[in-house]
Design a protein around this motif. Sequence first.
Motif, short mmCIF file in Angstrom:
data_model
loop_
_atom_site.label_atom_id
_atom_site.label_comp_id
_atom_site.label_asym_id
_atom_site.label_seq_id
_atom_site.Cartn_x
_atom_site.Cartn_y
_atom_site.Cartn_z
N SER A 160 0.82 -1.21 0.00
CA SER A 160 0.00 0.00 0.00
C SER A 160 0.86 1.26 0.00
CB SER A 160 -0.91 0.03 1.22
OG SER A 160 -1.71 -1.11 1.22
N GLN B 202 2.35 1.74 -3.36
CA GLN B 202 1.29 2.07 -4.31
C GLN B 202 0.88 3.53 -4.17
OE1 GLN B 202 -2.49 0.32 -3.44
NE2 GLN B 202 -2.88 -0.13 -5.60
N ILE B 203 0.73 3.99 -2.94
CA ILE B 203 0.31 5.38 -2.74
C ILE B 203 1.43 6.34 -3.16
CG2 ILE B 203 -0.28 7.10 -0.97
CD1 ILE B 203 -1.81 4.86 0.46
N GLY C 98 2.43 5.45 -7.07
CA GLY C 98 1.29 5.48 -7.99
C GLY C 98 0.47 6.74 -7.87
N VAL C 99 -0.03 7.02 -6.66
CA VAL C 99 -0.96 8.14 -6.52
C VAL C 99 -0.22 9.48 -6.36
CG1 VAL C 99 -2.90 9.03 -5.18
CG2 VAL C 99 -2.63 6.58 -5.49
N ASN D 189 1.39 3.11 -12.56
CA ASN D 189 -0.05 3.07 -12.36
C ASN D 189 -0.30 2.36 -11.03
OD1 ASN D 189 -0.56 4.29 -14.75
ND2 ASN D 189 -1.08 2.40 -15.84
N PRO D 190 -1.28 2.82 -10.26
CA PRO D 190 -1.52 2.17 -8.97
C PRO D 190 -1.88 0.70 -9.11
CG PRO D 190 -2.70 4.24 -9.10
CD PRO D 190 -2.15 3.99 -10.45
N THR D 191 -2.52 0.33 -10.20
CA THR D 191 -2.84 -1.09 -10.38
C THR D 191 -2.25 -1.60 -11.68
OG1 THR D 191 -4.89 -0.63 -11.51
CG2 THR D 191 -5.01 -0.87 -9.12
N VAL D 192 -2.20 -2.92 -11.80
CA VAL D 192 -1.61 -3.54 -12.97
C VAL D 192 -2.71 -3.80 -14.00
CG1 VAL D 192 -0.51 -5.68 -13.71
CG2 VAL D 192 0.26 -4.54 -11.64
N VAL E 4 -3.80 -5.99 -3.60
CA VAL E 4 -3.42 -4.57 -3.54
C VAL E 4 -3.27 -3.99 -4.94
CG1 VAL E 4 -1.58 -2.98 -2.86
CG2 VAL E 4 -2.35 -4.75 -1.27
N PHE E 5 -2.62 -4.72 -5.83
CA PHE E 5 -2.36 -4.17 -7.16
C PHE E 5 -3.38 -4.64 -8.20
CE2 PHE E 5 1.72 -3.89 -4.99
CZ PHE E 5 2.08 -2.59 -5.29
N LYS F 137 -14.19 -2.15 -15.53
CA LYS F 137 -12.97 -2.85 -15.10
C LYS F 137 -13.25 -3.57 -13.78
CE LYS F 137 -8.09 -2.19 -14.35
NZ LYS F 137 -7.02 -1.27 -14.03
N GLN G 111 -10.74 -5.63 -5.09
CA GLN G 111 -10.81 -4.80 -3.89
C GLN G 111 -11.13 -3.36 -4.24
OE1 GLN G 111 -7.20 -5.16 -1.66
NE2 GLN G 111 -7.52 -7.33 -1.23
N ALA H 71 -8.04 -0.83 -4.19
CA ALA H 71 -7.20 -0.71 -5.38
C ALA H 71 -7.88 0.21 -6.40
CB ALA H 71 -6.95 -2.08 -5.99
N LYS I 268 -7.58 3.90 -5.55
CA LYS I 268 -6.28 4.50 -5.87
C LYS I 268 -6.18 4.78 -7.36
CE LYS I 268 -4.32 2.78 -1.78
NZ LYS I 268 -4.33 1.47 -1.15
N ASP I 269 -6.75 3.91 -8.16
CA ASP I 269 -6.78 4.17 -9.60
C ASP I 269 -7.60 5.42 -9.89
OD1 ASP I 269 -5.17 2.36 -10.76
OD2 ASP I 269 -6.73 0.97 -11.40
N LEU J 241 -8.05 8.00 -7.89
CA LEU J 241 -7.31 9.18 -7.46
C LEU J 241 -6.23 9.55 -8.49
CD1 LEU J 241 -6.84 8.59 -3.63
CD2 LEU J 241 -8.40 10.16 -4.76
N SER J 242 -5.65 8.54 -9.12
CA SER J 242 -4.59 8.86 -10.07
C SER J 242 -5.11 9.00 -11.50
CB SER J 242 -3.50 7.79 -10.01
OG SER J 242 -3.99 6.60 -10.57
N GLN K 98 -6.78 6.83 -13.40
CA GLN K 98 -6.84 5.65 -14.25
C GLN K 98 -8.27 5.12 -14.36
OE1 GLN K 98 -3.97 4.31 -15.68
NE2 GLN K 98 -3.10 6.19 -14.85
#
Lengths: 308, 549
Positions: free
Chosen positions: A149, A152-153, A156-157, A163-166, A254-255, B259, B263, B266, B269-270, B272-273, B275
């Motif tokens: 986390s 990631q933050i 990513g953020v 990118n925060p996720t894959v 998480v990702f 998509k 969770q 996750a 966070k996408d 916020l950024s 995505q």
Amino acid sequence: MGRYLLRRLLQFIPVFLGTTFIVYTLVWAVPGDPFAGKCGERQCPETFVSLMTDRYGLNDPLVVQYFTYLGKVVSGNLGETFSGVSISEQLLNSAPITVRLAIVALLIQIVIGVVAGVVTGIRGRGFLDNLVLVSTLFLISLPTFVTGSVLQILLGVEWGIINPTVSAEATWGELIVPGFVLGAISMAYVTRLTRTSIAENRRADYVRTAIAKGQPNRRVVFVHLLRNSAIPVVTFLGTDLGSLMGGAIVTEGVFNINGIGGLIFRNIAEKEGVMVTTIVTLLVLVYLLMSLFVDLLYAVLDPRIRYD
Amino acid sequence: MGTRAGALTAAPLALVLVLSGCGGGGGGTPSGNATADATITIYGTNPPGNMLPANATDAGSAKMQEGVYSQLVGYAPADGKPFNQVAESITTTDSKVYNVKLRKGWKFHDGTEVKAKNFVDAWNWGAYGPNAQLSATWFKQIDGFADVYTKDPDGPSGPQKPPTPASKTMKGLKVIGDHEFEITLKAPFSVFSTVIGYNPFAPLPDKFFADPEGFAKAPIGNGPLKFVSFTPNVDIKLTRNDDFPLEQKKVKFKNLTIKIYSQQEAAYKDLLSGQLDFMEALPPSAKAGSKYKTELGDRLLTAKLLSISTLTLPEYLPEYKNLDLRKAIALAINREQITKTVLAETYVPADGWVNDNIEGYEKGVCGEFCQYDPAKAKEFYARSGHTGKITIQSNSDGGRKEPLEAACNSIKNALGVECTFVGATNFGDFRNLIDGQKLTGLGRSDWGADYAEIENFLNPLYRTGGSSNDSKTSNPQLDSLLAQADATAQRADAIKLYQQAHHVLPTYFPSIPVWMERGVGAKSSNLESATLNFKRRLEYASVVVKAKS
């Protein structure tokens, strides 16, 4: 060697049958109806439950169910989940991603862990040694969820580097950070194992002999010292690949990686017994193969070990 | 507090409505094709079923359903008021026989026209027992449902199978012409024309009936979006249907990717950024300490949802049958404090058994008993003579546990009685307890209306044998009022009767109202505007993508 290999492979059969049966029984012994909660705040229509119970043979005795399942697996048909999605299809989608993730994690462990271990092991006490000891202690004490986390933050953020996720493709590049997160704790262990092992063997007779014979330093370290110190590290890495495959649940969550970890987590929650059994069986196979591979590798690393 | 929270949520809602209206009126058009060709990505979950209209009961598949299919009626985004979609008119004189005329020229995505038989065939197929659709019982109002849907003689777990139904079609459905059909109900049902906007009532093209299983993998609908692909655990892709006839529901972007996330964290966070473009709910971590307000700013979306949370009091538990005890518990819960702190103002206290965004809602039907009053609570508790502890049961995942633990604490403090929260691991396990009548105390019950009618808050939940009557209560006075309301031809008169039925509930407290959810979602900065609708979903037609400068 050949007979040893054959014996080991034959041992796989009872282990395989035993584990699958235990897993199967455990999965179905968990109380709860797999169809409850499928219809929101309502009870599901009886016709639906009847049809599904019938289609998946849930009324048969457990042993019958297990052997039906086994028969299907042997004939290569892994069946479908309750929502009608082919299990083999899902596995083929997810497994390569997890394998890739595990390889990235393993590479990070080997490269960073072994290098840091060798350097500190040879140099001995000093600033670098202390730094490595403290930082590995730090990594070991952080749960994967936290490392994941935080990275990631931050990356990513906040900084927008990754990118925060894959994405669905899960390319090698995207998997570097998750791979690091997944491998972080084991990396710390590898560092410490290598360091101790090297430090111990540094004073061994054969190393002194090698140095006395006037062999170049590089050769002493990599051929004599490292090779002999590698056995505990290889043992650890071997079993670790297995646990990386299964232990990816947190990292994949998480990702948002569509891998084996996520698949197993979701399917336990949804009581997709067949799916869970199949994945766990696969993981058992990975463990078995890895431990066989590690055992065989011992002979290569230390020729005194023979298997006849 | 009630009004303040109302104002707080109403202000951004109004803003969103104004913005989206503005966008629809041409505010987003000057940029031309740049935004019309845009792809947006929204949060999704893995659909557990096969996504046929009569099988999709979950939020994961509903997102796809609502894009791909258009039913006879649609619902207004803010309050769910029905309007005609594929139907040109729906008329009835007695709430029993409904005549439906369809708009001409409305096409499925494969180019065939939507005809009356597409509705009739789809409904018959969905209701037919052996097809085992999850929403089969939605058709139970229609005359002849019993002929196509037979019950299992020994229950679903017994060895016997339900007998094959005598008929494959319901006699209450009659095709009159290509664009006209007639629905006859088993008994009058005044709000039936609202019900048929729900997902299972979608039409299906002729192609479906040749190969239902193949169709489920590549559905063809008649909605504003066309199905492109579905990859389990990854995404569902849809694209705009350029021939869609109804201006009101047309989408102003090109592609939609739903998509799938395992969770919410996750996904957040996408979002916020940048995505991810839209989420209809926020993860608990964002709600903690109302963090979401600062993190999202003007990207926060709110909506009045048609939902209500109550604590069910099972009739089969003798110790809870005591009316004084029920009132004592109702009085002992500090709704205002819990909604403000634990629920981070994403809920407001409930003052009755129906949602405040529904036509027919009246203020304070629960009266003084839903106002926190520890002194009076104690008084009623003493009168009840109850001893022993009180329990509240629910699944503990998804943020369910915290507010109920707080409620338990509140009860404990006010009544001086022990109260514990008993968690089930997941929703399925919890539903098992309810369906098997194995609750040992109060049970959580969160009801979201399927369609915007006050009827939907009463019939399924409190009528004898109602589909979600989890407390298994039975009250003759309530039953007769509901039956009367159902049979009333004029909707306005029916609503009055439903209101009367609502007033019966405080006389026996089948459940204790606690709070009502206010939807909070978020959009990315890529979107000019987006509306979170009363069903907590993205109103696809409201999305305006920001022009790239």
